[in-house]
Design a protein around this motif. Sequence first.
Motif, PDB file in Angstrom:
ATOM      1  N   GLN A  70      12.544   3.470  -3.297  1.00  0.00           N
ATOM      2  CA  GLN A  70      12.137   3.429  -4.696  1.00  0.00           C
ATOM      3  C   GLN A  70      12.824   4.550  -5.476  1.00  0.00           C
ATOM      4  O   GLN A  70      13.229   5.563  -4.901  1.00  0.00           O
ATOM      5  N   PRO A  71      12.968   4.382  -6.782  1.00  0.00           N
ATOM      6  CA  PRO A  71      13.588   5.452  -7.586  1.00  0.00           C
ATOM      7  C   PRO A  71      12.772   6.744  -7.562  1.00  0.00           C
ATOM      8  O   PRO A  71      13.315   7.833  -7.726  1.00  0.00           O
ATOM      9  N   VAL A  72      11.455   6.602  -7.343  1.00  0.00           N
ATOM     10  CA  VAL A  72      10.571   7.760  -7.190  1.00  0.00           C
ATOM     11  C   VAL A  72       9.720   7.511  -5.944  1.00  0.00           C
ATOM     12  O   VAL A  72       9.121   6.441  -5.815  1.00  0.00           O
ATOM     13  N   PRO A  73       9.672   8.448  -5.014  1.00  0.00           N
ATOM     14  CA  PRO A  73       8.902   8.236  -3.777  1.00  0.00           C
ATOM     15  C   PRO A  73       7.398   8.348  -4.023  1.00  0.00           C
ATOM     16  O   PRO A  73       6.733   9.282  -3.566  1.00  0.00           O
ATOM     17  N   PHE A  74       6.868   7.373  -4.733  1.00  0.00           N
ATOM     18  CA  PHE A  74       5.450   7.391  -5.093  1.00  0.00           C
ATOM     19  C   PHE A  74       4.585   7.213  -3.848  1.00  0.00           C
ATOM     20  O   PHE A  74       4.837   6.329  -3.028  1.00  0.00           O
ATOM     21  N   SER A  75       3.552   8.030  -3.735  1.00  0.00           N
ATOM     22  CA  SER A  75       2.667   7.993  -2.572  1.00  0.00           C
ATOM     23  C   SER A  75       1.276   7.515  -2.969  1.00  0.00           C
ATOM     24  O   SER A  75       0.533   8.218  -3.658  1.00  0.00           O
ATOM     25  N   HIS A  76       0.924   6.310  -2.517  1.00  0.00           N
ATOM     26  CA  HIS A  76      -0.453   5.851  -2.708  1.00  0.00           C
ATOM     27  C   HIS A  76      -1.419   6.706  -1.887  1.00  0.00           C
ATOM     28  O   HIS A  76      -2.574   6.888  -2.280  1.00  0.00           O
ATOM     29  N   LYS A  77      -0.942   7.196  -0.761  1.00  0.00           N
ATOM     30  CA  LYS A  77      -1.809   8.036   0.075  1.00  0.00           C
ATOM     31  C   LYS A  77      -2.273   9.263  -0.709  1.00  0.00           C
ATOM     32  O   LYS A  77      -3.451   9.656  -0.634  1.00  0.00           O
ATOM     33  N   HIS A  78      -1.355   9.854  -1.461  1.00  0.00           N
ATOM     34  CA  HIS A  78      -1.707  11.044  -2.245  1.00  0.00           C
ATOM     35  C   HIS A  78      -2.562  10.671  -3.457  1.00  0.00           C
ATOM     36  O   HIS A  78      -3.631  11.249  -3.677  1.00  0.00           O
ATOM     37  N   HIS A  79      -2.109   9.685  -4.222  1.00  0.00           N
ATOM     38  CA  HIS A  79      -2.784   9.373  -5.479  1.00  0.00           C
ATOM     39  C   HIS A  79      -4.124   8.662  -5.270  1.00  0.00           C
ATOM     40  O   HIS A  79      -5.097   8.944  -5.977  1.00  0.00           O
ATOM     41  N   VAL A  80      -4.167   7.738  -4.315  1.00  0.00           N
ATOM     42  CA  VAL A  80      -5.399   6.977  -4.088  1.00  0.00           C
ATOM     43  C   VAL A  80      -6.261   7.635  -3.016  1.00  0.00           C
ATOM     44  O   VAL A  80      -7.451   7.878  -3.221  1.00  0.00           O
ATOM     45  N   GLY A  81      -5.639   7.919  -1.865  1.00  0.00           N
ATOM     46  CA  GLY A  81      -6.410   8.448  -0.748  1.00  0.00           C
ATOM     47  C   GLY A  81      -6.909   9.862  -0.958  1.00  0.00           C
ATOM     48  O   GLY A  81      -8.059  10.182  -0.628  1.00  0.00           O
ATOM     49  N   GLN A  82      -6.064  10.728  -1.528  1.00  0.00           N
ATOM     50  CA  GLN A  82      -6.440  12.134  -1.677  1.00  0.00           C
ATOM     51  C   GLN A  82      -7.039  12.448  -3.048  1.00  0.00           C
ATOM     52  O   GLN A  82      -8.018  13.191  -3.149  1.00  0.00           O
ATOM     53  N   LEU A  83      -6.459  11.874  -4.101  1.00  0.00           N
ATOM     54  CA  LEU A  83      -6.956  12.162  -5.452  1.00  0.00           C
ATOM     55  C   LEU A  83      -8.027  11.177  -5.905  1.00  0.00           C
ATOM     56  O   LEU A  83      -8.758  11.459  -6.859  1.00  0.00           O
TER      57      LEU A  83
END
Length: 239
Positions: A70-83
């Motif tokens: 992806q153009p940006v390595p977006f992390s669902h783990k960080h945004h959804v799982g952690q935040l």
Amino acid sequence: MTKAPLRAVNSEFAFSRIGEGMPQIFSKNANGVARFVIWGSCAALLIAAAIGTVLPRSDLITGVGEPLAQPVPFSHKHHVGQLGIDCRYCHNGVESSSSAGLPATEVCMTCHSQLFTNANMLAPVRASLVSGKPIEWQRVNSVPDFVFFNHAIHVNKGVACETCHGEVDQMPLTRRAHTLSMEWCLGCHRNPGPNLRPPQDVFLMHWQPPADIDEIRRQLIGMLDIHPDTMTDCYVCHR
């Protein structure tokens, strides 16, 4: 009187000599070669049929488990799982539209105008904000153009995000969790009950069903106007 028997003897002798001196067309191994070719061809057809059946369903072809660049390595783990960010914050069309939608750059910058403002990995986000051009994300989960799919229908009927997309809160990089093939979808359309939950719970990750879930699901099928007897009709997905 003695000539007739002589002719008969001569005829039998001549018949017995037919073929002597003629070249042999097939070698002594011809039968073995023929058997090998026949059985080998049958085996090759069986192997080809097996490959044709298994390969299209393999992760190599379906892409299951393989994250896309992806153009940006977006992390669902960080945004959804952690935040703990709700799915609808970024995918705001999921309850009302056929497409769940991707977040506009402004949505990303709601936080990142204050957090990690100079991070190199977020350079494409900042560039998108300045240029006004949306980020070109690579689609991870998709169906062919000839398939009609509506996110809102599924979500409002009690099909959870994680049912199709897997445990995205555990994905550092988003990957396909299921094939989303016709065979896979029909399995649910024929028997939707096991994949249903109360609509208010569809956005919960790692949802644990209550003890009376079977009864709840039977009630949901009636309350949400779900008709498994017609859900496999061609027009449902091909319009």
